[in-house]
Motif scaffolding. Sequence first.
Motif, short mmCIF file in Angstrom:
data_model
loop_
_atom_site.label_atom_id
_atom_site.label_comp_id
_atom_site.label_asym_id
_atom_site.label_seq_id
_atom_site.Cartn_x
_atom_site.Cartn_y
_atom_site.Cartn_z
N GLY A 126 -45.98 59.09 6.88
CA GLY A 126 -45.80 59.80 8.14
C GLY A 126 -46.67 59.31 9.27
O GLY A 126 -46.80 60.00 10.29
N GLU A 127 -47.23 58.12 9.15
CA GLU A 127 -48.16 57.63 10.17
C GLU A 127 -47.48 56.65 11.13
O GLU A 127 -46.69 55.81 10.72
N VAL A 128 -47.83 56.77 12.41
CA VAL A 128 -47.43 55.79 13.42
C VAL A 128 -48.68 55.01 13.79
O VAL A 128 -49.61 55.55 14.39
N SER A 181 -36.34 51.63 4.48
CA SER A 181 -37.61 51.00 4.14
C SER A 181 -38.76 51.99 4.33
O SER A 181 -38.76 52.78 5.28
N LYS A 182 -39.71 51.92 3.43
CA LYS A 182 -40.84 52.85 3.48
C LYS A 182 -41.69 52.63 4.71
O LYS A 182 -42.26 53.56 5.27
N VAL A 183 -41.79 51.37 5.16
CA VAL A 183 -42.54 51.04 6.37
C VAL A 183 -41.71 50.13 7.26
O VAL A 183 -41.15 49.13 6.80
N ILE A 184 -41.62 50.48 8.55
CA ILE A 184 -40.91 49.69 9.55
C ILE A 184 -41.93 49.17 10.56
O ILE A 184 -42.84 49.91 10.96
N ALA A 185 -41.79 47.92 10.97
CA ALA A 185 -42.66 47.34 12.00
C ALA A 185 -41.79 46.87 13.17
O ALA A 185 -40.80 46.17 12.97
N LEU A 186 -42.17 47.25 14.38
CA LEU A 186 -41.39 46.94 15.57
C LEU A 186 -42.25 46.21 16.59
O LEU A 186 -43.34 46.67 16.94
N ASP A 187 -41.75 45.08 17.09
CA ASP A 187 -42.49 44.28 18.07
C ASP A 187 -41.95 44.58 19.46
O ASP A 187 -40.84 44.19 19.81
N GLU A 188 -42.75 45.28 20.26
CA GLU A 188 -42.36 45.67 21.62
C GLU A 188 -40.96 46.29 21.64
O GLU A 188 -40.06 45.80 22.33
N PRO A 189 -40.73 47.37 20.92
CA PRO A 189 -39.38 47.93 20.81
C PRO A 189 -38.86 48.55 22.10
O PRO A 189 -37.66 48.77 22.23
N LEU A 231 -35.64 58.77 24.22
CA LEU A 231 -35.50 60.07 23.54
C LEU A 231 -34.95 59.88 22.12
O LEU A 231 -35.37 60.58 21.19
N GLN A 232 -34.03 58.92 21.96
CA GLN A 232 -33.50 58.63 20.62
C GLN A 232 -34.58 58.05 19.72
O GLN A 232 -34.67 58.37 18.54
N PHE A 233 -35.42 57.20 20.30
CA PHE A 233 -36.53 56.62 19.56
C PHE A 233 -37.50 57.72 19.13
O PHE A 233 -37.99 57.74 17.99
N LYS A 256 -39.80 61.20 14.76
CA LYS A 256 -39.93 62.52 14.13
C LYS A 256 -39.34 62.52 12.73
O LYS A 256 -39.94 63.06 11.79
N LEU A 257 -38.16 61.91 12.59
CA LEU A 257 -37.52 61.87 11.27
C LEU A 257 -38.32 61.01 10.28
O LEU A 257 -38.46 61.37 9.11
N LEU A 258 -38.85 59.89 10.75
CA LEU A 258 -39.66 59.04 9.88
C LEU A 258 -40.88 59.80 9.36
O LEU A 258 -41.25 59.69 8.18
N LYS A 259 -41.48 60.58 10.24
CA LYS A 259 -42.66 61.36 9.83
C LYS A 259 -42.26 62.42 8.81
O LYS A 259 -42.96 62.65 7.81
N GLU A 260 -41.12 63.07 9.06
CA GLU A 260 -40.65 64.09 8.12
C GLU A 260 -40.31 63.47 6.76
O GLU A 260 -40.51 64.11 5.71
N GLU A 261 -39.80 62.24 6.77
CA GLU A 261 -39.44 61.56 5.53
C GLU A 261 -40.62 60.85 4.89
O GLU A 261 -40.46 60.15 3.89
#
Length: 374
Positions: free
Chosen positions: A223-225, A307-315, A325-327, A332-337
Amino acid sequence: MLRINQIEVDDNEIVALLGKNGSGKTTLIKSALCITGNSRVTLDGEDFCSRRDYSKLTAVFQEPSTQILALTCEEELKLQSLFHDVDFNIARSIMGEYFNRDFYTLSDGYKKRFVIATVLASKPKHILFDEPFANLDKYAVKMIKDVIPKGSLIAEHRVKEIRNMVDRAYLLKGGEVVEISKDKLYDEEFLKGNGLRGFTLPPLRGEVGNTIFKQSWIEVREGEVLCLVGRNGIGKTTTLKRLVGKVYVVFQNPDLQFFNETVKEEVKDEEALRLFGLEKLADKSPFTLSYGQKMRVLIASAYASKSKVIALDEPSIGMDGDALLQFYSMVKLLKEEKRGLIIATHDEDLISLCDNIINLEEMRRVETNNKGDK
């Protein structure tokens, strides 16, 4: 005076062209340069397309590699100087130590600087900027703001970056262009309603859990960003490249990351299509979309990967208000999951979502000092 259909740009003003992804901002700029479309363009009362004098009217597009001819900024300017006067000092001040560096070895931020520098150095009367602040760190954004000349048109959806520097603004929506009051650039409901950025995101709630990924100094918990920040060229993209094969990574060049003929086949998940507002684009080729829409498809694919961990470069490059807003909903969903997210970014809107922030400049200073003590 420059006139593009209903849009007027006086020699002594900077004008904003606002609109969400896919509204036609890039198409209008290409049409104004007589590349595509059928816009009526006049420069000082004369039909521009009949002469096409690009020393007087030119543009900075979103993808830097599409508008360079030489490998270094200096070589590019030498080519330009064969046709018109060029001020090398303008480009040197923007590029600094990278003035003679090979374009293809530069960070994406410095590639954008390269193009802006070479366009400004030729001192055209009018410049059309298409998302000029994408890829740039906060220091470069300030620098470019200070050197954008009068007579410019800036196509943007990141309203916060331009509202204090423009004299007038137009909104492109549903194929129509209307002039809007500058007061609207501070109206959060107006911005949200028109797919523009500049509004405040609510804080994210939720605690982080146990470690789910660790490599060297990068550790991600449930649940970490985790955000990686720092100047252009400091090594954010390089850091993410080292994670390929270990986490799901999305980089900045969308066209190199598509493998299917349609958006639906690329994302492979109905819920992700809905979450990112891609249902109407599902049967289109991802290569035909706007830059912002392409990034949205890639991020939707990352979410759908489970995937358990996603990495985004300048998304957030090309990310309009709707996509932001969609991001936010995805995070929020990633944190809940209890999934983890790594973001390399300069964007203050995304940094506001971070649970942990690592500044690569500070890390490099510490490493340098430690080496010096030995």
